[in-house]
Design a protein around this motif. Structure first.
Motif, PDB file in Angstrom:
ATOM      1  N   ARG A 100       0.308  -1.367  -0.413  1.00 56.74           N
ATOM      2  CA  ARG A 100       0.279   0.129  -0.120  1.00 56.74           C
ATOM      3  C   ARG A 100       0.796   2.170  -0.153  1.00 56.74           C
ATOM      4  O   ARG A 100       0.730   2.575  -0.932  1.00 56.74           O
ATOM      5  CB  ARG A 100      -1.275  -0.304   1.528  1.00 56.74           C
ATOM      6  N   ARG A 137       1.854   2.127  -3.134  1.00 60.35           N
ATOM      7  CA  ARG A 137       0.930   2.020  -4.406  1.00 60.35           C
ATOM      8  C   ARG A 137       0.539   3.994  -4.087  1.00 60.35           C
ATOM      9  O   ARG A 137       0.197   4.726  -5.023  1.00 60.35           O
ATOM     10  CB  ARG A 137      -0.551   1.922  -4.022  1.00 60.35           C
ATOM     11  N   ALA A 138       0.309   3.936  -3.108  1.00 55.81           N
ATOM     12  CA  ALA A 138       0.467   5.966  -2.148  1.00 55.81           C
ATOM     13  C   ALA A 138       1.386   6.620  -2.325  1.00 55.81           C
ATOM     14  O   ALA A 138       1.161   7.541  -3.407  1.00 55.81           O
ATOM     15  CB  ALA A 138       0.241   5.814  -0.651  1.00 55.81           C
ATOM     16  N   ARG A 152       3.133   6.450  -5.859  1.00 56.75           N
ATOM     17  CA  ARG A 152       2.725   6.737  -7.255  1.00 56.75           C
ATOM     18  C   ARG A 152       1.748   7.317  -7.165  1.00 56.75           C
ATOM     19  O   ARG A 152       1.653   8.046  -8.378  1.00 56.75           O
ATOM     20  CB  ARG A 152       2.688   5.236  -8.066  1.00 56.75           C
ATOM     21  N   ALA A 153       0.747   6.916  -6.501  1.00 56.08           N
ATOM     22  CA  ALA A 153      -0.766   8.061  -6.764  1.00 56.08           C
ATOM     23  C   ALA A 153      -0.090   9.594  -6.239  1.00 56.08           C
ATOM     24  O   ALA A 153      -0.327  10.861  -6.573  1.00 56.08           O
ATOM     25  CB  ALA A 153      -1.096   7.657  -5.469  1.00 56.08           C
ATOM     26  N   PHE A 189      -5.372  10.049 -10.988  1.00 56.46           N
ATOM     27  CA  PHE A 189      -3.967   9.296 -11.692  1.00 56.46           C
ATOM     28  C   PHE A 189      -3.349   8.380 -12.165  1.00 56.46           C
ATOM     29  O   PHE A 189      -3.539   7.291 -12.899  1.00 56.46           O
ATOM     30  CB  PHE A 189      -3.842   7.925 -10.315  1.00 56.46           C
ATOM     31  N   LEU A 238      -1.899   5.502 -14.043  1.00 54.02           N
ATOM     32  CA  LEU A 238      -2.117   3.728 -12.708  1.00 54.02           C
ATOM     33  C   LEU A 238      -3.533   3.123 -13.315  1.00 54.02           C
ATOM     34  O   LEU A 238      -4.388   4.576 -13.767  1.00 54.02           O
ATOM     35  CB  LEU A 238      -2.444   4.409 -11.094  1.00 54.02           C
ATOM     36  N   GLU A 252      -6.768   0.711 -10.348  1.00 54.48           N
ATOM     37  CA  GLU A 252      -5.477   1.109  -9.490  1.00 54.48           C
ATOM     38  C   GLU A 252      -5.724   2.137  -8.325  1.00 54.48           C
ATOM     39  O   GLU A 252      -5.826   2.172  -7.412  1.00 54.48           O
ATOM     40  CB  GLU A 252      -3.782   0.935  -9.749  1.00 54.48           C
ATOM     41  N   ILE A 275      -7.159   2.756  -4.776  1.00 58.57           N
ATOM     42  CA  ILE A 275      -6.565   4.214  -3.977  1.00 58.57           C
ATOM     43  C   ILE A 275      -7.951   4.808  -2.834  1.00 58.57           C
ATOM     44  O   ILE A 275      -7.578   4.942  -1.757  1.00 58.57           O
ATOM     45  CB  ILE A 275      -5.580   4.886  -4.632  1.00 58.57           C
ATOM     46  N   HIS A 302      -8.046   3.865  -0.562  1.00 53.97           N
ATOM     47  CA  HIS A 302      -7.019   3.849   1.339  1.00 53.97           C
ATOM     48  C   HIS A 302      -6.798   3.385   2.307  1.00 53.97           C
ATOM     49  O   HIS A 302      -6.000   3.396   3.705  1.00 53.97           O
ATOM     50  CB  HIS A 302      -6.340   4.874   0.477  1.00 53.97           C
TER      51      HIS A 302
END
Lengths: 335, 244
Positions: free
Chosen positions: A188, A191-192, A194-195, B91, B94, B98, B102, B105
């Motif tokens: 996670r 991924r965060a 990359r966000a 994003f 992505l 994905e 997120i 999250h």
């Protein structure tokens, strides 16, 4: 994308890591040469630094112009504790890692609360300040003359004092570092990150604590730099301020850019190739001394040219090229 | 289920310049409320304060029983308020999946409801299932807006706040998105909608607020606002409103 192809894309990095481990293990069998192993120790140290910086810059999008200073903090901390204060080696390395992380936190806490390039500026200043400290805090660092006779690593009474031993230790840690970073990227927080890099406002809208994420990533990458510095100090036995200056920080950033933001394999390969370049005589027998001297003199220029070439011809760096090859292997090419 | 959002005496500004002054606004549970007004009236600034991206200089914002005034954005999402930001803020590199992941999250990694919520979002916007492995930046504008709404739904909000969801989209796509908003409202979600297209917003909302120069100039049931002489003249192009 079929699930088979996705699984292939998923496991490829781990296969790469296993291949790297086999290659690392094979080197001492092929050549027990002291000089080659010493150069490779230096390469392994850089791989650790670059793994952390690839996470910070390549994934979380934060620029550090001061990573060499964190390497220096790690190197001097462990060297001082173990050599001067007779502390056990593990304690020295641990303290080096923790102190570098703490330095990273102190720097990142104020700089990352503000948006923009404050971190780049803060790390630039930090790098210069630490360079002065390394030179002037003679009682601890030995000043410009450097600090020599740093003891070899010693774990549980076992002294690692052979070139092969030091080489295997440094690369063992380097491979574990790569595994750690790879796992972070696949979970996670990765991924965060990359966000966050795609759009900070979007990340905020999804409830990602972007400031906290940036600060934690910075501290982790500073810690890895400190760890690398400690391994370097005990592996090579001698350290001096010039190794930890601003130019080295710039070289680290250049390696990540050439390797490709958003990739781990790319910067790792770039770290290996670009670190080896000035020491090509260790690998290519019969290379004349003059050629090597020229390459070492032009090291910074070669890095600069490589960076310009990447920005113009392959903006995604080595990592981008690797990904294209991998996708083609999986039967899928995206333009 | 929806919670209520209550804004009282809110002042927001950039530095010393006040942009939003003394705003009172509320969204009852399960209600869709439209906030309309011309460019620069302070609508987006108000939303930024609600989502925690700007700190109000005075006033309170409450979500259900909780005071969320001045909370950082990530905490506000955890309290159950999701923002579909202007310009979508997806994003891009992505994948669709994905982006949805997120969106969840703030929920625990092993929350089994996440998978069913994703299925639910895909049922609302089937195109998100068709394109689930595609990078978000390769979607059309309309599909991206659907993804932005879907991503916001993944945190299971009680209050959904949308900033200009119709901006730059084709009428057919707008209709599809507003149909989903109607569905969500019918299921009890509270929705605060900021729209430049006042006609569209008032057609779907229960109540509306008209913002002018940072203040609430008018408020009332949506159909009354749509027929109000002032509103028609200023925001609906002056033509008489015809309701289908």
């Amino acid at each position: 994308m079929s699930s088979v192809k996705r699984i292939r894309l998923f496991i490829t990095p781990y296969l790469g890591l296993i291949a790297a481990a086999l290659a690392v293990a094979a080197v001492p069998l092929v050549t027990p040469d002291r000089y080659v192993l010493k150069v490779l120790v230096y390469v392994g140290v850089n791989v650790i630094v670059i793994a952390g910086l690839a996470l910070l810059f390549g994934h979380a999008g934060q620029i550090s112009m001061g990573h060499a200073a964190f390497v220096g903090i790690g190197a001097y901390t462990s060297a001082y504790l173990v050599k001067t204060l007779d502390a056990p080696w593990l304690v020295g390395v641990l303290a080096a890692t923790v102190l570098a992380a703490a330095g990273g936190l102190v720097l990142a806490l104020p700089a990352l609360r503000l948006r923009g390039h404050y971190l780049a500026m803060a790390t630039l200043g930090f790098s210069e300040i630490m360079y002065v400290v390394f030179r002037e805090a003679r009682a601890i660092t030995g000043g410009n003359d450097g600090l020599g006779g740093i003891p070899y690593p010693e774990v549980a009474g076992l002294k690692i004092d052979t070139p092969v031993g030091v080489y295997l230790l440094v690369w063992g840690v380097a491979l574990l570092t790569l595994l750690l970073v790879l796992n972070i990227l696949r979970s996670r927080p990765g991924r965060a990150m990359r966000a966050l890099q795609a759009t900070e406002n979007g990340a905020l809208a999804c409830g990602i604590d972007t400031v906290g994420l940036k600060i934690r990533t910075f501290a982790l990458s500073a810690a890895l730099a400190g760890l690398a510095g400690a391994l370097y100090a005990h592996g090579v036995g001698f350290i001096s301020p010039s190794t930890f200056g601003l130019d080295q920080s710039v070289i680290y950033m250049a390696i990540v850019v050439v390797g490709g933001a958003g990739s781990l394999a790319g910067p790792t390969l770039a770290a290996v190739v670009l670190t080896l370049l000035p020491y090509a005589d260790a690998l290519v027998p019969g290379l004349s001394k003059d050629t090597i001297a020229v390459m070492q003199d032009w090291e910074a220029d070669i890095y600069g040219l490589a960076m310009i070439a990447v920005v113009i011809f392959a903006p995604a760096g080595i990592g981008g090229l690797l990904k294209r090859i991998r996708l083609r292997g999986a039967g899928e090419v995206r333009s | 289920m929806g919670a209520d959002l209550r804004i009282a005496g809110l002042h927001v500004g950039y530095g010393r310049i006040g942009v939003v002054t003394d705003v009172d606004l509320h969204v009852d549970p399960g209600e869709m409320v439209a906030l309309i007004g011309s460019n620069g009236a302070g609508k987006s600034t108000l939303l930024k304060a609600v989502a925690g991206l700007l700190k109000p200089s005075a006033g309170t914002i409450a979500l259900g029983e909780r005071d969320i005034t001045g909370m950082p954005p990530e905490k506000i999402v955890r309290q159950g308020l999701a923002l579909v930001p202007e310009g979508r803020m997806l994003f891009g590199p992505l994948t669709v999946d994905e982006n949805l992941a997120i969106g969840a999250h703030t929920r625990p990694a092993r929350d089994e409801g996440v998978a069913s919520d994703r299925a639910r979002v895909q049922a609302l916007f089937p195109v998100l299932a068709e394109r689930h492995t595609q990078p978000a930046e390769t979607l059309s504008g309309g599909e991206q807006q659907m993804l932005a709404v879907g991503r916001a739904l993944m945190c299971r909000p009680q209050v959904l706040v949308l900033d200009e969801p119709s901006l730059g989209l084709a009428p057919r796509v707008i209709a599809a998105i507003f149909e989903v908003l109607d569905t969500l409202r019918a299921e009890g979600m509270s929705i605060l909608l900021v729209e430049q297209d006042a006609r569209l917003a008032l057609k779907h909302a229960d109540r509306g607020y008209v913002m002018r120069s940072g203040e609430i100039a008018l408020e009332g049931p949506a159909h009354e606002l749509a027929n109000d002489e002032q509103v028609r003249h200023a925001y609906l192009g002056g033509r008489p409103e015809t309701r289908e």
